[in-house]
Design a protein around this motif. Structure first.
Motif, PDB file in Angstrom:
ATOM      1  N   HIS A  11      14.981  -8.733 -16.791  1.00 34.97           N
ATOM      2  CA  HIS A  11      14.946  -7.303 -17.099  1.00 34.97           C
ATOM      3  C   HIS A  11      15.378  -6.955 -18.518  1.00 34.97           C
ATOM      4  CE1 HIS A  11      14.132  -6.737 -12.869  1.00 34.97           C
ATOM      5  NE2 HIS A  11      15.112  -7.596 -12.640  1.00 34.97           N
ATOM      6  N   VAL A  12      15.608  -7.964 -19.335  1.00 34.31           N
ATOM      7  CA  VAL A  12      16.011  -7.711 -20.721  1.00 34.31           C
ATOM      8  C   VAL A  12      14.851  -7.073 -21.479  1.00 34.31           C
ATOM      9  CG1 VAL A  12      16.611  -8.823 -22.911  1.00 34.31           C
ATOM     10  CG2 VAL A  12      17.742  -9.540 -20.803  1.00 34.31           C
ATOM     11  N   GLU A  18      16.218 -19.264  -3.322  1.00 34.83           N
ATOM     12  CA  GLU A  18      15.150 -18.829  -2.431  1.00 34.83           C
ATOM     13  C   GLU A  18      15.641 -18.421  -1.049  1.00 34.83           C
ATOM     14  OE1 GLU A  18      12.039 -21.736  -2.453  1.00 34.83           O
ATOM     15  OE2 GLU A  18      11.282 -21.035  -4.373  1.00 34.83           O
ATOM     16  N   LYS A  19      16.676 -19.086  -0.548  1.00 37.55           N
ATOM     17  CA  LYS A  19      17.191 -18.727   0.778  1.00 37.55           C
ATOM     18  C   LYS A  19      17.789 -17.325   0.790  1.00 37.55           C
ATOM     19  CE  LYS A  19      18.042 -23.356   2.486  1.00 37.55           C
ATOM     20  NZ  LYS A  19      19.020 -24.311   2.986  1.00 37.55           N
ATOM     21  N   TYR A  40      23.081 -14.579 -13.154  1.00 44.89           N
ATOM     22  CA  TYR A  40      22.832 -15.952 -12.776  1.00 44.89           C
ATOM     23  C   TYR A  40      21.408 -16.372 -13.050  1.00 44.89           C
ATOM     24  CZ  TYR A  40      27.271 -15.255 -10.555  1.00 44.89           C
ATOM     25  OH  TYR A  40      28.574 -14.956 -10.336  1.00 44.89           O
ATOM     26  N   ASN A  41      21.268 -17.502 -13.677  1.00 47.84           N
ATOM     27  CA  ASN A  41      19.971 -18.062 -14.003  1.00 47.84           C
ATOM     28  C   ASN A  41      19.893 -19.429 -13.328  1.00 47.84           C
ATOM     29  OD1 ASN A  41      17.494 -18.473 -15.157  1.00 47.84           O
ATOM     30  ND2 ASN A  41      18.319 -19.154 -17.114  1.00 47.84           N
ATOM     31  N   LYS A  55      13.090 -14.366  -9.044  1.00 48.17           N
ATOM     32  CA  LYS A  55      12.979 -14.050 -10.482  1.00 48.17           C
ATOM     33  C   LYS A  55      13.464 -12.634 -10.766  1.00 48.17           C
ATOM     34  CE  LYS A  55       9.898 -14.109 -14.418  1.00 48.17           C
ATOM     35  NZ  LYS A  55       8.549 -14.316 -14.919  1.00 48.17           N
ATOM     36  N   ALA A  56      13.132 -11.704  -9.901  1.00 46.76           N
ATOM     37  CA  ALA A  56      13.537 -10.308 -10.102  1.00 46.76           C
ATOM     38  C   ALA A  56      15.048 -10.137  -9.983  1.00 46.76           C
ATOM     39  CB  ALA A  56      12.824  -9.404  -9.108  1.00 46.76           C
ATOM     40  N   ALA A  57      15.726 -11.069  -9.312  1.00 44.50           N
ATOM     41  CA  ALA A  57      17.177 -10.970  -9.130  1.00 44.50           C
ATOM     42  C   ALA A  57      17.948 -11.365 -10.387  1.00 44.50           C
ATOM     43  CB  ALA A  57      17.618 -11.849  -7.957  1.00 44.50           C
TER      44      ALA A  57
END
Length: 87
Positions: A25-26, A10-11, A2-3, A18-20
């Motif tokens: 991580h590409v 944020e919730k 998901y982007n 961003k790390a999620a």
């Protein structure tokens, strides 16, 4: 993969939003990846799959994206176990 905009996440993820995202991580060490979605899937998932595939290919990873006709977010996964399934 998901982007979503940070405000929507944020919730749940807080400062780790961003790390999620897998897009963060590409890198050239990612394993081969086949991204599959249904043509009746959630309206934004096709674009997310294409974006992730483009990012992976952009760093020279083996990646492809595949749309399965007549499928949604659930049955694209569950029907894949059937021997005659195109997935």
């Amino acid at each position: 993969m998901y982007n979503l905009p940070a405000l929507l996440c944020e919730k749940v993820f807080g400062s780790a939003t961003k790390a999620a995202s897998p897009l963060t991580h590409v890198n050239k060490h990612c394993p081969p990846c086949l991204l599959i979605y249904g043509d009746k899937d959630l309206p934004f998932l096709d674009g997310m799959a294409k974006d992730l595939c483009k990012a992976l290919v952009g760093v020279k990873c083996d990646a492809d994206v595949c749309e399965i006709k007549g499928r949604n977010h659930i049955n694209v996964m569950y029907d894949a176990k059937k021997p005659a399934d195109p997935v």
